[in-house]
Design an enzyme around this catalytic site. Structure first.
Site, short mmCIF file in Angstrom:
data_model
loop_
_atom_site.label_atom_id
_atom_site.label_comp_id
_atom_site.label_asym_id
_atom_site.label_seq_id
_atom_site.Cartn_x
_atom_site.Cartn_y
_atom_site.Cartn_z
N SER A 118 91.90 43.83 40.62
CA SER A 118 93.22 44.05 41.21
C SER A 118 93.83 42.78 41.80
O SER A 118 94.03 41.81 41.10
CB SER A 118 93.11 45.16 42.24
OG SER A 118 94.38 45.57 42.64
N HIS A 119 94.09 42.81 43.10
CA HIS A 119 94.78 41.71 43.77
C HIS A 119 93.83 40.61 44.22
O HIS A 119 94.27 39.63 44.81
CB HIS A 119 95.53 42.27 44.98
CG HIS A 119 94.62 43.07 45.85
ND1 HIS A 119 94.14 44.30 45.47
CD2 HIS A 119 94.04 42.78 47.02
CE1 HIS A 119 93.31 44.75 46.40
NE2 HIS A 119 93.23 43.84 47.35
N ASP A 282 100.76 43.04 41.18
CA ASP A 282 99.46 42.41 41.43
C ASP A 282 98.70 42.11 40.14
O ASP A 282 99.24 42.24 39.04
CB ASP A 282 98.62 43.28 42.37
CG ASP A 282 98.12 44.55 41.71
OD1 ASP A 282 98.79 45.03 40.77
OD2 ASP A 282 97.06 45.06 42.12
N ASP A 284 96.46 43.59 38.28
CA ASP A 284 96.36 44.58 37.21
C ASP A 284 97.61 45.44 37.07
O ASP A 284 97.62 46.41 36.32
CB ASP A 284 95.13 45.48 37.42
CG ASP A 284 95.16 46.22 38.74
OD1 ASP A 284 95.73 45.70 39.73
OD2 ASP A 284 94.61 47.34 38.80
N ASP A 286 99.30 47.46 39.15
CA ASP A 286 99.52 48.77 39.77
C ASP A 286 100.21 48.69 41.13
O ASP A 286 100.67 49.70 41.65
CB ASP A 286 98.22 49.59 39.83
CG ASP A 286 97.11 48.90 40.58
OD1 ASP A 286 97.30 47.75 41.03
OD2 ASP A 286 96.02 49.51 40.70
N ARG A 287 100.27 47.50 41.72
CA ARG A 287 100.95 47.37 43.03
C ARG A 287 102.36 46.85 42.86
O ARG A 287 102.70 46.25 41.83
CB ARG A 287 100.19 46.41 43.93
CG ARG A 287 98.82 46.89 44.29
CD ARG A 287 98.19 46.01 45.35
NE ARG A 287 96.90 46.57 45.71
CZ ARG A 287 96.30 46.39 46.88
NH1 ARG A 287 96.87 45.64 47.81
NH2 ARG A 287 95.13 46.94 47.13
N LYS A 381 98.65 54.19 40.41
CA LYS A 381 99.89 53.67 40.95
C LYS A 381 100.47 52.70 39.93
O LYS A 381 99.75 52.22 39.05
CB LYS A 381 99.66 53.00 42.30
CG LYS A 381 98.60 51.91 42.33
CD LYS A 381 98.35 51.51 43.78
CE LYS A 381 97.36 50.37 43.89
NZ LYS A 381 95.98 50.85 44.06
C1 VG1 Z 1 92.66 48.82 49.16
C2 VG1 Z 1 93.87 49.56 49.70
C3 VG1 Z 1 93.96 50.93 49.06
C4 VG1 Z 1 94.01 50.78 47.53
C5 VG1 Z 1 92.82 49.97 47.05
C6 VG1 Z 1 92.88 49.69 45.57
O1 VG1 Z 1 91.49 49.52 49.47
O2 VG1 Z 1 93.79 49.67 51.10
O3 VG1 Z 1 95.09 51.60 49.56
O4 VG1 Z 1 94.00 52.03 46.92
O5 VG1 Z 1 92.77 48.71 47.74
O6 VG1 Z 1 94.02 48.94 45.26
P1 VG1 Z 1 90.56 49.12 50.72
O7 VG1 Z 1 89.38 50.04 50.65
O8 VG1 Z 1 90.20 47.67 50.55
O9 VG1 Z 1 91.38 49.31 51.95
V1 VG1 Z 1 94.10 47.93 43.89
O10 VG1 Z 1 95.63 47.53 43.54
O11 VG1 Z 1 92.74 48.20 43.22
O12 VG1 Z 1 93.79 48.64 42.59
CO CO Z 2 95.83 46.64 41.66
#
Ligand code: VG1
Ligand code: CO
Length: 549
Positions: A118-119, A282, A284, A286-287, A381
């Site tokens: 992800s990010h 981000d 991937d 999804d954000r 998302k």
């Molecule tokens: C974080 C965020 C959560 C989100 C997750 C995955 O998790 O707080 O809201 O769903 O990342 O996002 P955590 O456990 O670090 O608070 V991402 O864009 O994987 O896919």
């Molecule tokens: Co992501």
């Protein structure tokens, strides 16, 4: 159709103790993933638990980060050796998370294996991740991820093929052992889905009329998606998409769309000749972050505004079944739900908890404070979806971003909101802090944390899924005040170094005359109460958070 010579092979392995998926799959440093058998072990565990029935299809792809290409080849060999009939792979091994979710649904696949952290930053010393999504297109529910974790600790062998890498850079079909591998355009089906939901004609007219937008793909996966949709289909000028070429290390940056990391975009949107609308996504895809000219829309407000304006979007014109937000997300959307008479659900952090509600048709829109917004069109998302939803609302209302948000606050009240992240904290200190808070929960109601700050209730959030009845306990500590203010504490489940403490702070302001403060200013007393209640400085040794959003 080419045929790769292939022979199945059983490889003995020793189980790994650290392959427990977190909030969003298994995330580790690249060198951890490069240990012999590490990736193979996890993939075998996924295949054992998923047990795709004969004849079934799997979707495979990732955000293009370092190790993506090699990992896709490994996954294909294991899938073939385990009897999967067909794998649909994005060209070059690329699929954004929402596009993968869509493809799983579109193809009636048994599930998908998604590669992304992800990010989190990428590159040889960056992060890598792998996640299993089920047939509904969404992240596997907790019962499945628990079963996968258990399997990773029990495995003694995995099945693979001796076969050369497949050419994945051109569309086409290949045979791998008895399995068919279909390489597809990663963008086309997703772009068609977007076109079916939004009024592209209205957005095209808006853009043709001189409305200026900027999209920062942060050198991550959304570059090709945004170019196709924003520049080619909606007619935005070339160059609207910046940092649009996906790079394995995201150009050395954090592909995290917030005010700290999306600096190119933020500089322009807060500069002299700022465009009307700015957005970023981000690693991937999804954000999303939404900006107006010199104006930041909090993700919690974004969800509320989209819920209030959804019927202006063709795909949602018939209205919403309900809405949901994760527990730490501000209650802005709750106010909209109340006004519209819609059911509103509060779930634990992580998109997987929205899956049952979406599948059951109980909600249409949902979101998280962590720059995540989405709907029932997929089961993840969706960053570009949120951007298009905003553009559609802007086109339909003929007003600017700031005007729409201020009018929203005037009508529903403003939820001031901030999140403090303390990254890389010693795990013992972080767990100790949470344990100490838990121990005090019962004694908090009735205590004043400051002038006018009497605690009304305090608990450790537990969720009972209204669809399947499953329970998820200990999802974060909530300290609630009578005026709607809240403090929430939880530990991250996505970090790869030490522990990350997140402190979420929110207050409610119904009075228009008091809605124009700087959020940090407005929340100052509550923030300091939150930090001293949890003894953050004494326990973590940190006087300042790593990131404030
Ligand atoms: C974080 C965020 C959560 C989100 C997750 C995955 O998790 O707080 O809201 O769903 O990342 O996002 P955590 O456990 O670090 O608070 V991402 O864009 O994987 O896919
Ligand atoms: Co992501």
């Amino acid at each position: 159709m080419s045929t790769a010579p292939a022979s199945a092979r059983v490889v003995p392995t020793t189980p790994f103790a650290d392959q427990r998926p977190g909030t969003s799959g298994l995330r580790k440093k690249v060198p951890v993933f490069r240990q012999p058998h590490y990736l193979e072990n996890f993939v075998q565990a996924v295949l054992d638990v998923a047990a795709p029935p004969p004849g079934s299809t799997l979707v495979v792809g990732g955000d293009g980060r370092f190790l993506n290409r090699e990992a896709v080849q490994v996954i294909l060999r294991l899938a073939a050796a385990n009897g999967v009939a067909r794998c649909v792979v994005g060209r070059g091994g690329i699929l954004s998370t929402p596009a993968a979710s869509h493809l799983i649904r579109l193809r009636g696949a048994a599930g998908g294996i998604l590669l992304s952290a992800s990010h989190n930053p990428g590159g040889p010393d960056g992060d890598f991740g792998i996640k299993y999504n089920t047939a509904n297109g969404g992240p596997a529910p907790e019962a499945v991820t628990e079963a996968i974790a258990a399997r990773t600790r029990a495995l003694t062998e995995y099945r693979t093929l001796d076969a050369a890498d497949l050419p994945l850079d051109a569309d086409g079909t290949h045979a791998l052992g008895g399995m068919t591998v279909e390489v597809v355009d990663p963008v086309a089906d997703y772009a068609a889905l977007m076109e079916s939901l939004f009024d592209f004609g209205a957005i095209r007219s808006l853009v043709a009329g001189g409305f200026r937008l900027r999209f920062d793909a942060m050198h991550a996966v959304t570059g090709p998606y945004a170019r196709e949709i924003l520049e080619r289909r909606l007619g935005a000028p070339a160059g609207t998409v910046i940092n649009g070429t996906p790079l394995p290390d995201f150009g050395g940056g954090h592909p995290d769309p917030n005010l700290t990391y999306a600096h190119d975009l933020v500089e322009e949107m807060f500069g002299a000749d700022a465009p009307d609308f700015g957005a970023a996504s981000d690693g991937d895809g999804d954000r999303n972050m939404i900006l107006g000219r010199r104006f930041f829309v909090t993700p919690s407000d974004s969800l509320a505004v989209l819920a209030a304006n959804a019927t202006r979007i063709p795909g949602y014109a018939r209205g919403l079944a309900g809405v949901a937000r994760s527990m730490p997300t501000s209650a802005a959307v709750d106010r909209v739900a109340q006004a519209l008479g819609l059911p509103c659900f509060e779930t634990p952090t992580g998109w997987k908890f929205f899956g049952n509600l979406l599948d059951a048709g109980r909600i249409t829109l949902c979101g998280e404070e962590s720059f995540g917004t989405g709907s029932d069109h997929v089961r993840e998302k969706d960053g570009l979806w949120a951007v298009l939803a905003w553009l559609n609302v802007l086109a339909a209302r003929g007003e600017g971003v700031e005007a729409i948000v201020r009018a929203h606050w005037a009508r529903y009240g403003r939820n001031y909101y901030t999140r403090y992240d303390y990254e890389g904290v010693a795990p013992d200190a972080a767990h100790g802090l949470m344990a100490a808070l838990r121990a005090r929960l019962a004694s908090l109601p009735g205590t004043a944390l400051g002038r006018g700050m009497e605690v009304a209730a305090a608990d450790d959030f537990a969720y009972h899924d209204p669809v399947d009845g499953s329970a998820s306990e200990r999802q974060g500590i909530r300290v609630l005040f009578a005026d709607g203010s809240r403090i929430v504490y939880r530990l991250s489940g996505t970090g790869t170094e030490g522990a990350t403490l997140r402190v979420y702070i929110e207050s409610y302001e119904p009075d228009v005359a008091r809605q124009s403060m700087d959020a940090q200013e407005a929340l100052r007393p509550l923030v300091s109460a939150a930090l001293s209640l949890a003894e953050v400085q004494a326990r973590t040794g940190r006087s300042e958070p790593t990131v404030i959003t």
